[in-house]
Scaffold this motif. Sequence first.
Motif, short mmCIF file in Angstrom:
data_model
loop_
_atom_site.label_atom_id
_atom_site.label_comp_id
_atom_site.label_asym_id
_atom_site.label_seq_id
_atom_site.Cartn_x
_atom_site.Cartn_y
_atom_site.Cartn_z
N VAL A 1 -18.35 44.42 35.48
CA VAL A 1 -17.32 43.68 36.22
C VAL A 1 -17.01 44.39 37.54
O VAL A 1 -16.85 43.75 38.58
N LYS A 2 -16.93 45.72 37.52
CA LYS A 2 -16.60 46.49 38.71
C LYS A 2 -17.60 46.24 39.83
O LYS A 2 -17.22 46.15 41.01
N PHE A 3 -18.86 46.07 39.50
CA PHE A 3 -19.89 45.85 40.52
C PHE A 3 -20.26 44.37 40.62
O PHE A 3 -21.43 44.01 40.77
N ASN A 4 -19.22 43.55 40.56
CA ASN A 4 -19.33 42.11 40.84
C ASN A 4 -20.33 41.39 39.94
O ASN A 4 -20.97 40.43 40.35
N LYS A 5 -20.47 41.89 38.74
CA LYS A 5 -21.37 41.28 37.76
C LYS A 5 -22.80 41.13 38.29
O LYS A 5 -23.50 40.17 37.98
N THR A 6 -23.19 42.10 39.12
CA THR A 6 -24.55 42.11 39.64
C THR A 6 -25.49 42.57 38.53
O THR A 6 -25.34 43.68 38.01
N PRO A 7 -26.43 41.72 38.12
CA PRO A 7 -27.30 42.11 37.00
C PRO A 7 -28.22 43.27 37.38
O PRO A 7 -28.80 43.29 38.47
N MET A 8 -28.32 44.23 36.49
CA MET A 8 -29.21 45.37 36.70
C MET A 8 -30.60 45.02 36.19
O MET A 8 -30.76 44.30 35.21
#
Length: 310
Positions: free
Chosen positions: A91-98
């Motif tokens: 959530v902290k990293f804008n839900k950017t998928p890894m």
Amino acid sequence: MINHRRIVRALIFSILLPSLVLLGNTSFAQDGKALFQTNCASCHSPFKDITGPALKGVTSRVTDTKLLHEWIHNNQKVLATGNKYFNDLFVKFNKTPMNTFPGLSDGEIDAILKYVETATPPGGGGQTTAVDGKSPESQNQESDNTLLYGILSLILAVIMFVLLQVNSSLKKLSDDKEGIPSSEPVPFWRNKVYISFGILVVFLLFGYCVVQGAIGLGRQQGYQPEQPIFYSHKVHAGINQVSCLYCHSNALDSKHATVPPLNVCMNCHAAINDYTHGPKLYREDGSEVDGTAEINKLYSYTGYDPKTSR
């Protein structure tokens, strides 16, 4: 009767094996760093947040090594378990998928983690050795191991032939003692194996001289245009072990490696903002290069603001 051939083979093996181990040690010295550069550097820095979080200290934040391996192999599977730490991070990293890395072994992941935990931040007064260019410092510090390997190979070949000759002599002595008829050892100047080896060496040396002479005819003009942004292969592919194919992705399919687009450079330089800890850089004319200024040129060309990371 003592088996002299077995003794000689053991001697040859005992000489060759340590040599191969010593020569091969450098191939594995920076595996963690190389793996990080290939798989992680486009989104992560050990020292600060970019697309993903800073990785230094991750083994302290996630003490369960097995869980950390699972996250790297398939982070979506770990998120589905409801793990609070990783879901909060997501959530902290804008839900950017890894990206998922199922192909990385546990040993390779451990090598990456060891590298990020032991990495030192830039800016700590580094080496003063010059790279690239034609400065006297650079010429003095340059080292090419090709000659060393060639000399070592020649020495090992001589040792091998000497041991073969010793083996032949010992066999004759043993046969004479046992009363077994044996022929006289063939002198090395009449030995077909030695003669063939000598012819091969002469052929290789002749071929090398022919190739060097053909290059000197002028068919290779040393075309090297000055790039808008100074670039050092020794820093990137040499010191930092960045894979050649990471930048020159067309090299496997094309006649030319091609010049990589700026977005490939930004994959790493979104996190690497200055050049203060590496060796000095020099242009071909001997003038010193300000590495940080060249990185700032990259930012100006791409419109990137390192202060806002946008």
